[in-house]
Design a protein around this motif. Structure first.
Motif, PDB file in Angstrom:
ATOM      1  N   LEU A   1      -4.781   3.749  -5.474  1.00 47.90           N
ATOM      2  CA  LEU A   1      -5.572   4.699  -5.501  1.00 47.90           C
ATOM      3  C   LEU A   1      -6.353   4.926  -6.936  1.00 47.90           C
ATOM      4  O   LEU A   1      -7.494   4.842  -7.082  1.00 47.90           O
ATOM      5  N   GLY A   2      -5.389   4.653  -8.133  1.00 47.50           N
ATOM      6  CA  GLY A   2      -5.979   4.726  -9.464  1.00 47.50           C
ATOM      7  C   GLY A   2      -7.114   3.487  -9.566  1.00 47.50           C
ATOM      8  O   GLY A   2      -8.170   3.904 -10.199  1.00 47.50           O
TER       9      GLY A   2
ATOM     10  N   TYR B   1       0.715  -1.113   0.043  1.00 47.01           N
ATOM     11  CA  TYR B   1      -0.039   0.021  -0.063  1.00 47.01           C
ATOM     12  C   TYR B   1       0.838   1.280  -0.152  1.00 47.01           C
ATOM     13  O   TYR B   1       0.519   2.166  -0.718  1.00 47.01           O
ATOM     14  N   TRP B   2       1.833   1.255   0.774  1.00 42.75           N
ATOM     15  CA  TRP B   2       2.786   2.355   0.952  1.00 42.75           C
ATOM     16  C   TRP B   2       3.746   2.783  -0.462  1.00 42.75           C
ATOM     17  O   TRP B   2       3.638   3.633  -0.813  1.00 42.75           O
ATOM     18  N   GLU B   3       3.984   1.657  -0.942  1.00 46.57           N
ATOM     19  CA  GLU B   3       5.045   1.877  -1.968  1.00 46.57           C
ATOM     20  C   GLU B   3       4.231   1.966  -3.262  1.00 46.57           C
ATOM     21  O   GLU B   3       4.826   2.672  -4.341  1.00 46.57           O
ATOM     22  N   ARG B   4       3.202   1.489  -3.490  1.00 43.49           N
ATOM     23  CA  ARG B   4       2.295   1.701  -4.767  1.00 43.49           C
ATOM     24  C   ARG B   4       0.899   2.264  -4.343  1.00 43.49           C
ATOM     25  O   ARG B   4      -0.013   2.075  -4.929  1.00 43.49           O
ATOM     26  N   ALA B   5       0.825   3.430  -3.534  1.00 43.55           N
ATOM     27  CA  ALA B   5      -0.238   4.144  -3.150  1.00 43.55           C
ATOM     28  C   ALA B   5      -0.898   4.574  -4.245  1.00 43.55           C
ATOM     29  O   ALA B   5      -2.293   4.458  -4.464  1.00 43.55           O
ATOM     30  N   ASP B   6      -0.432   5.094  -5.287  1.00 43.33           N
ATOM     31  CA  ASP B   6      -1.035   5.659  -6.402  1.00 43.33           C
ATOM     32  C   ASP B   6      -1.417   4.873  -7.595  1.00 43.33           C
ATOM     33  O   ASP B   6      -2.587   5.024  -7.683  1.00 43.33           O
ATOM     34  N   TRP B   7      -0.996   3.661  -7.437  1.00 46.83           N
ATOM     35  CA  TRP B   7      -1.330   2.578  -8.445  1.00 46.83           C
ATOM     36  C   TRP B   7      -2.767   1.982  -7.685  1.00 46.83           C
ATOM     37  O   TRP B   7      -3.905   1.867  -8.192  1.00 46.83           O
TER      38      TRP B   7
END
Length: 215
Positions: free
Chosen positions: A19-20, A11-17
């Motif tokens: 969220l998209g 979740y932390w490392e790929r938050a933008d992904w």
């Protein structure tokens, strides 16, 4: 604990992904819920007024509802191709049943004495529908809406298998890459989204009932 830690690391490392994916999932589910909500309510009202059509319409809805979700997505591919349109159509078809059934049940379950009293006061058929039947059936209809919303959000996780977006993409990627943390991360977000939607609708229902008692 290590497994849980790996999920939060994702979740932390790929938050933008994530969220998209969540935004796409909300969009697909929201469109399907909106269409099914309006159409299901309308059909439920119509068959409650013209009850001879009710067995046929509800029977069709039941048949569509019993088709396994992944099969329904697959059946639509030859007609709509792969992608979001197929996902929205399948989700809408699935979401129709709770709205149609609960609208019909809520309206037809109203005490006949109340309806006779309204007719005795000179109300027309449509006045009775809008001023008596729908207000009294609202609790049952809202229950159907809540079931429909939770189910649509959950089934939306399968949309990735037909090339659509949403949180199912994370689940699918986790399965194909043998990454349990990725699979669980996507599943957890879908569950949290569905639970939050149900809680918000439940809160709105309580506010409506409270205001209704005041008046």
């Amino acid at each position: 604990m290590e497994f849980i830690g790996s999920i939060f690391t994702l979740y932390w490392e790929r938050a933008d992904w994530f969220l998209g994916l969540l935004g796409t999932h909300m969009l697909l589910s929201g469109i399907a819920i909106g269409i099914a909500g309006v159409a299901g309510l309308g059909i439920g009202v119509l068959i409650s007024e013209f009850r001879k059509a009710a067995p046929v319409v509800i029977g069709i809805c039941n048949v569509c509802y019993t088709i396994p979700s992944i099969s329904l997505f697959g059946l639509l591919i030859p007609f709509l191709g792969i992608g979001n349109p197929t996902a929205v159509t399948a989700l809408t078809i699935y979401a129709m049943m709770p709205m149609v059934r609960n609208t019909y049940t809520g309206i037809t379950g109203i005490d006949r004495d109340i309806l006779e009293a309204a007719r005795g006061m000179g109300s027309t058929r449509w006045q009775i529908l809008w001023r008596v039947k729908l207000p009294l059936a609202v609790s049952v209809i809202l229950t159907g809406l809540r079931s429909m919303v939770v189910m649509t959000i959950a089934v939306g996780g399968i949309a990735s298998f037909v090339g659509a977006g949403g949180l199912g993409v994370a689940i699918y990627r986790g399965i194909t890459m043998y990454d349990p943390a990725m699979t669980f991360a996507g599943s957890l977000l879908i569950a949290a989204f569905a639970l939050l939607a149900d809680l918000l609708l439940g809160f709105a229902e309580k506010i409506y009932k409270k205001k209704r008692r005041m008046f």
